[in-house]
Design an enzyme around this catalytic site. Structure first.
Site, PDB file in Angstrom:
ATOM      1  N   HIS A   1      20.986  39.802 -81.197  1.00 37.01           N
ATOM      2  CA  HIS A   1      20.710  38.426 -80.812  1.00 37.01           C
ATOM      3  C   HIS A   1      20.199  38.435 -79.375  1.00 37.01           C
ATOM      4  CE1 HIS A   1      24.449  39.361 -78.859  1.00 37.01           C
ATOM      5  NE2 HIS A   1      24.098  38.460 -77.958  1.00 37.01           N
TER       6      HIS A   1
ATOM      7  N   HIS B   1      16.999  39.328 -73.168  1.00 32.68           N
ATOM      8  CA  HIS B   1      16.980  40.639 -73.807  1.00 32.68           C
ATOM      9  C   HIS B   1      17.872  40.661 -75.046  1.00 32.68           C
ATOM     10  CE1 HIS B   1      20.612  40.724 -71.369  1.00 32.68           C
ATOM     11  NE2 HIS B   1      21.081  41.628 -72.233  1.00 32.68           N
TER      12      HIS B   1
HETATM   13  P1  2AM Z   1      24.700  41.823 -73.235  1.00 36.56           P
HETATM   14  O1  2AM Z   1      24.331  41.998 -74.669  1.00 36.56           O
HETATM   15  O2  2AM Z   1      23.586  41.974 -72.306  1.00 36.56           O
HETATM   16  O3  2AM Z   1      25.895  42.627 -72.851  1.00 36.56           O
HETATM   17  C1  2AM Z   1      28.197  38.238 -76.044  1.00 36.56           C
HETATM   18  O4  2AM Z   1      29.093  38.973 -75.279  1.00 36.56           O
HETATM   19  C2  2AM Z   1      26.837  38.189 -75.398  1.00 36.56           C
HETATM   20  O5  2AM Z   1      26.929  37.528 -74.131  1.00 36.56           O
HETATM   21  C3  2AM Z   1      26.198  39.534 -75.151  1.00 36.56           C
HETATM   22  O6  2AM Z   1      24.863  39.473 -75.589  1.00 36.56           O
HETATM   23  C4  2AM Z   1      26.246  39.729 -73.651  1.00 36.56           C
HETATM   24  O7  2AM Z   1      25.112  40.268 -73.100  1.00 36.56           O
HETATM   25  C5  2AM Z   1      26.288  38.319 -73.148  1.00 36.56           C
HETATM   26  N1  2AM Z   1      26.971  38.221 -71.865  1.00 36.56           N
HETATM   27  C6  2AM Z   1      26.437  37.723 -70.725  1.00 36.56           C
HETATM   28  N2  2AM Z   1      27.337  37.734 -69.750  1.00 36.56           N
HETATM   29  C7  2AM Z   1      28.461  38.290 -70.251  1.00 36.56           C
HETATM   30  C8  2AM Z   1      29.751  38.590 -69.701  1.00 36.56           C
HETATM   31  N3  2AM Z   1      30.057  38.291 -68.430  1.00 36.56           N
HETATM   32  N4  2AM Z   1      30.653  39.162 -70.518  1.00 36.56           N
HETATM   33  C9  2AM Z   1      30.357  39.455 -71.799  1.00 36.56           C
HETATM   34  N5  2AM Z   1      29.165  39.169 -72.374  1.00 36.56           N
HETATM   35  C10 2AM Z   1      28.231  38.604 -71.604  1.00 36.56           C
END
Ligand code: 2AM
Length: 179
Positions: free
Chosen positions: A42, A124
């Site tokens: 996603h 991303h």
């Molecule tokens: P990431 O894939 O770049 O790790 C669910 O956790 C989604 O929220 C993930 O896609 C994650 O990004 C994003 N996300 C953004 N900030 C986050 C945080 N502080 N902790 C966990 N997930 C985060």
């Protein structure tokens, strides 16, 4: 107080998820990192964290009022962030609609106490986690186009040793009616 771990995101069509998983398997060796499950691929728009039902309900009311025309995502970029250990897929030029939608959701989240990262938003799709060692990226000879017609509020649910993302609500992208 009951809380849920929530985030606003763009979901990807099943066919695209499968194509990305196949391409990832072809491009990255098993030791490069931990692959994100196909159904979990996603693009996060705004991360909320653990929020109360009251805050979640308020943010859903606001999300339902958003008018933002549908847009096309051109997935033609990839990168590696060694510190969080993430290999990602993204866009060389993010569509304006995507940036506007994310800006709005992140501002609404911040106003309701969901701290937002001070880092600039870099849209991303995380492909691999725990990718802390050097990773060879494939040449930029890939390009998937994906029409995005809706956005969603997803819950991150950890059960039986696995994280799954479950849709709490979805809203269609639509232009303002002009009245
Ligand atoms: P990431 O894939 O770049 O790790 C669910 O956790 C989604 O929220 C993930 O896609 C994650 O990004 C994003 N996300 C953004 N900030 C986050 C945080 N502080 N902790 C966990 N997930 C985060």
């Amino acid at each position: 107080m009951a809380t849920q771990r929530l985030f606003f995101a763009l979901e990807l069509p099943d066919t695209l998820q499968q194509q990305l998983v196949q391409w990832r398997a072809d491009c990255f060796p098993a030791e490069a990192g931990t692959p994100v499950a196909a159904a979990n691929l996603h693009l996060t728009l705004a991360f909320l964290g653990d929020v109360s039902d009251t805050t979640a309900a308020r943010l859903q009311q606001l999300a339902a009022r958003i008018t933002q025309p549908a847009f096309t995502l051109d997935l033609d970029d990839a990168g590696h962030w060694p510190r969080p250990g993430v290999v990602w897929l993204g866009c060389q030029r993010a569509p304006r609609g995507l940036l506007q939608l994310a800006d709005l959701l992140r501002a609404q989240a911040a106003r309701h106490g969901c701290a937002q990262s001070a880092q600039p938003f870099h849209p991303h799709i995380t492909l691999l986690r725990h990718a802390t060692e050097q990773v060879a990226l494939p040449p930029r000879q890939f390009h998937w186009r994906c029409d995005i017609q809706h956005f969603a509020l997803l819950a991150s649910v950890f059960r039986q040793g696995r994280t799954r993302y479950q849709a709490v609500a979805r809203w269609p992208l639509r232009a303002a009616s002009g009245v």
